[in-house]
Design a protein around this motif. Sequence first.
Motif, PDB file in Angstrom:
ATOM      1  N   ARG A 133       0.829  -1.209   0.000  1.00 19.54           N
ATOM      2  CA  ARG A 133       0.000   0.000   0.000  1.00 19.54           C
ATOM      3  C   ARG A 133       0.863   1.260   0.000  1.00 19.54           C
ATOM      4  O   ARG A 133       0.616   2.198  -0.758  1.00 19.54           O
ATOM      5  CB  ARG A 133      -0.920  -0.012   1.210  1.00 19.54           C
ATOM      6  CG  ARG A 133      -1.958   1.069   1.136  1.00 19.54           C
ATOM      7  CD  ARG A 133      -2.950   0.932   2.254  1.00 19.54           C
ATOM      8  NE  ARG A 133      -2.903   2.175   2.985  1.00 19.54           N
ATOM      9  CZ  ARG A 133      -3.274   2.337   4.219  1.00 19.54           C
ATOM     10  NH1 ARG A 133      -3.711   1.336   4.916  1.00 19.54           N
ATOM     11  NH2 ARG A 133      -3.201   3.506   4.784  1.00 19.54           N
ATOM     12  N   ILE A 134       1.891   1.272   0.844  1.00 18.74           N
ATOM     13  CA  ILE A 134       2.781   2.439   0.882  1.00 18.74           C
ATOM     14  C   ILE A 134       3.524   2.562  -0.450  1.00 18.74           C
ATOM     15  O   ILE A 134       3.679   3.661  -0.990  1.00 18.74           O
ATOM     16  CB  ILE A 134       3.755   2.361   2.075  1.00 18.74           C
ATOM     17  CG1 ILE A 134       2.975   2.369   3.398  1.00 18.74           C
ATOM     18  CG2 ILE A 134       4.742   3.517   2.030  1.00 18.74           C
ATOM     19  CD1 ILE A 134       3.835   2.093   4.622  1.00 18.74           C
ATOM     20  N   TYR A 135       3.963   1.430  -0.991  1.00 21.98           N
ATOM     21  CA  TYR A 135       4.634   1.432  -2.298  1.00 21.98           C
ATOM     22  C   TYR A 135       3.714   2.047  -3.360  1.00 21.98           C
ATOM     23  O   TYR A 135       4.138   2.886  -4.151  1.00 21.98           O
ATOM     24  CB  TYR A 135       5.019   0.004  -2.696  1.00 21.98           C
ATOM     25  CG  TYR A 135       5.625  -0.094  -4.072  1.00 21.98           C
ATOM     26  CD1 TYR A 135       7.003   0.001  -4.245  1.00 21.98           C
ATOM     27  CD2 TYR A 135       4.829  -0.271  -5.200  1.00 21.98           C
ATOM     28  CE1 TYR A 135       7.560  -0.080  -5.510  1.00 21.98           C
ATOM     29  CE2 TYR A 135       5.376  -0.346  -6.466  1.00 21.98           C
ATOM     30  CZ  TYR A 135       6.743  -0.248  -6.619  1.00 21.98           C
ATOM     31  OH  TYR A 135       7.296  -0.314  -7.874  1.00 21.98           O
ATOM     32  N   ASN A 136       2.454   1.615  -3.363  1.00 25.32           N
ATOM     33  CA  ASN A 136       1.503   2.123  -4.347  1.00 25.32           C
ATOM     34  C   ASN A 136       1.315   3.628  -4.205  1.00 25.32           C
ATOM     35  O   ASN A 136       1.269   4.352  -5.209  1.00 25.32           O
ATOM     36  CB  ASN A 136       0.160   1.400  -4.204  1.00 25.32           C
ATOM     37  CG  ASN A 136       0.267  -0.076  -4.519  1.00 25.32           C
ATOM     38  OD1 ASN A 136       1.231  -0.532  -5.126  1.00 25.32           O
ATOM     39  ND2 ASN A 136      -0.723  -0.833  -4.091  1.00 25.32           N
ATOM     40  N   ASP A 137       1.219   4.105  -2.976  1.00 26.44           N
ATOM     41  CA  ASP A 137       1.080   5.545  -2.749  1.00 26.44           C
ATOM     42  C   ASP A 137       2.340   6.294  -3.193  1.00 26.44           C
ATOM     43  O   ASP A 137       2.257   7.380  -3.786  1.00 26.44           O
ATOM     44  CB  ASP A 137       0.777   5.837  -1.278  1.00 26.44           C
ATOM     45  CG  ASP A 137      -0.630   5.413  -0.877  1.00 26.44           C
ATOM     46  OD1 ASP A 137      -1.499   5.249  -1.769  1.00 26.44           O
ATOM     47  OD2 ASP A 137      -0.871   5.244   0.326  1.00 26.44           O
ATOM     48  N   GLU A 138       3.496   5.725  -2.917  1.00 26.96           N
ATOM     49  CA  GLU A 138       4.750   6.360  -3.333  1.00 26.96           C
ATOM     50  C   GLU A 138       4.862   6.384  -4.859  1.00 26.96           C
ATOM     51  O   GLU A 138       5.419   7.326  -5.420  1.00 26.96           O
ATOM     52  CB  GLU A 138       5.957   5.632  -2.731  1.00 26.96           C
ATOM     53  CG  GLU A 138       6.107   5.808  -1.240  1.00 26.96           C
ATOM     54  CD  GLU A 138       6.638   7.173  -0.843  1.00 26.96           C
ATOM     55  OE1 GLU A 138       7.186   7.903  -1.687  1.00 26.96           O
ATOM     56  OE2 GLU A 138       6.525   7.505   0.341  1.00 26.96           O
ATOM     57  N   SER A 139       4.329   5.356  -5.528  1.00 20.23           N
ATOM     58  CA  SER A 139       4.382   5.346  -6.994  1.00 20.23           C
ATOM     59  C   SER A 139       3.588   6.516  -7.563  1.00 20.23           C
ATOM     60  O   SER A 139       3.953   7.076  -8.600  1.00 20.23           O
ATOM     61  CB  SER A 139       3.888   4.002  -7.552  1.00 20.23           C
ATOM     62  OG  SER A 139       2.494   3.852  -7.406  1.00 20.23           O
ATOM     63  N   ARG A 140       2.513   6.895  -6.873  1.00 20.40           N
ATOM     64  CA  ARG A 140       1.726   8.056  -7.304  1.00 20.40           C
ATOM     65  C   ARG A 140       2.565   9.336  -7.187  1.00 20.40           C
ATOM     66  O   ARG A 140       2.541  10.195  -8.063  1.00 20.40           O
ATOM     67  CB  ARG A 140       0.452   8.174  -6.478  1.00 20.40           C
ATOM     68  CG  ARG A 140      -0.439   9.335  -6.903  1.00 20.40           C
ATOM     69  CD  ARG A 140      -1.734   9.400  -6.105  1.00 20.40           C
ATOM     70  NE  ARG A 140      -1.567   9.211  -4.677  1.00 20.40           N
ATOM     71  CZ  ARG A 140      -1.217  10.179  -3.828  1.00 20.40           C
ATOM     72  NH1 ARG A 140      -0.967  11.391  -4.265  1.00 20.40           N
ATOM     73  NH2 ARG A 140      -1.090   9.927  -2.534  1.00 20.40           N
ATOM     74  N   HIS A 141       3.331   9.442  -6.105  1.00 23.63           N
ATOM     75  CA  HIS A 141       4.182  10.628  -5.947  1.00 23.63           C
ATOM     76  C   HIS A 141       5.247  10.688  -7.045  1.00 23.63           C
ATOM     77  O   HIS A 141       5.521  11.760  -7.589  1.00 23.63           O
ATOM     78  CB  HIS A 141       4.859  10.629  -4.571  1.00 23.63           C
ATOM     79  CG  HIS A 141       3.889  10.756  -3.449  1.00 23.63           C
ATOM     80  ND1 HIS A 141       3.942   9.953  -2.348  1.00 23.63           N
ATOM     81  CD2 HIS A 141       2.837  11.583  -3.269  1.00 23.63           C
ATOM     82  CE1 HIS A 141       2.960  10.281  -1.532  1.00 23.63           C
ATOM     83  NE2 HIS A 141       2.267  11.261  -2.068  1.00 23.63           N
ATOM     84  N   LEU A 142       5.822   9.529  -7.364  1.00 24.01           N
ATOM     85  CA  LEU A 142       6.819   9.494  -8.429  1.00 24.01           C
ATOM     86  C   LEU A 142       6.178   9.894  -9.759  1.00 24.01           C
ATOM     87  O   LEU A 142       6.753  10.670 -10.523  1.00 24.01           O
ATOM     88  CB  LEU A 142       7.461   8.110  -8.536  1.00 24.01           C
ATOM     89  CG  LEU A 142       8.465   7.927  -9.672  1.00 24.01           C
ATOM     90  CD1 LEU A 142       9.608   8.935  -9.573  1.00 24.01           C
ATOM     91  CD2 LEU A 142       8.998   6.505  -9.680  1.00 24.01           C
ATOM     92  N   GLN A 143       4.989   9.379 -10.027  1.00 26.42           N
ATOM     93  CA  GLN A 143       4.312   9.724 -11.269  1.00 26.42           C
ATOM     94  C   GLN A 143       4.049  11.228 -11.351  1.00 26.42           C
ATOM     95  O   GLN A 143       4.215  11.834 -12.407  1.00 26.42           O
ATOM     96  CB  GLN A 143       2.992   8.969 -11.407  1.00 26.42           C
ATOM     97  CG  GLN A 143       2.297   9.278 -12.723  1.00 26.42           C
ATOM     98  CD  GLN A 143       0.840   8.921 -12.725  1.00 26.42           C
ATOM     99  OE1 GLN A 143       0.122   9.185 -11.759  1.00 26.42           O
ATOM    100  NE2 GLN A 143       0.388   8.325 -13.812  1.00 26.42           N
TER     101      GLN A 143
END
Length: 157
Positions: A133-143
């Motif tokens: 879940r944290i990884y998925n949220d961080e991927s949004r920040h990277l995007q």
Amino acid sequence: MNNDDQVCYTFEAAIEMAVQMEEEGFRHYLKALRIVKDKAAKEILRDAAFDELEHKHQLEKALIEGEVAGEGMDRPVPTMNLDYVLGKKELGPRADAREALAFAIHLEKGSLDFYRRMSQGCAGAPMAKLFDRIYNDESRHLQELEDLYEEHFLTEN
């Protein structure tokens, strides 16, 4: 891959590691903010530093509450993997917005790698879902950072 990559930690230990990782990211941004002179670069770095503080705050709240509150994303957001084409370098006083974005993209990619390793180390355990879940949220920040880079520096002319 070292042995630490295959270790699943307790909830508290895992969250403490994540807090430390977010703190280190914040410190990198703070250091860069003290060096960079360009106004646009400073704005990018400041916003990214605030994001790291928010992540850290959410994780610290999880230590108190015993869980990570709030809804998370079910899947990672696809990214352009700009970190592979953008050089990773320290920022100097003359760094501009483009260099600041590249710097932030590399730091965010480091966060993604951290959470991916933590999730893999806990595969099959309840903690894996937390790190996913944290990884998925961080991927949004990277995007978001990559989209900003694309919008301003990868325009077709």
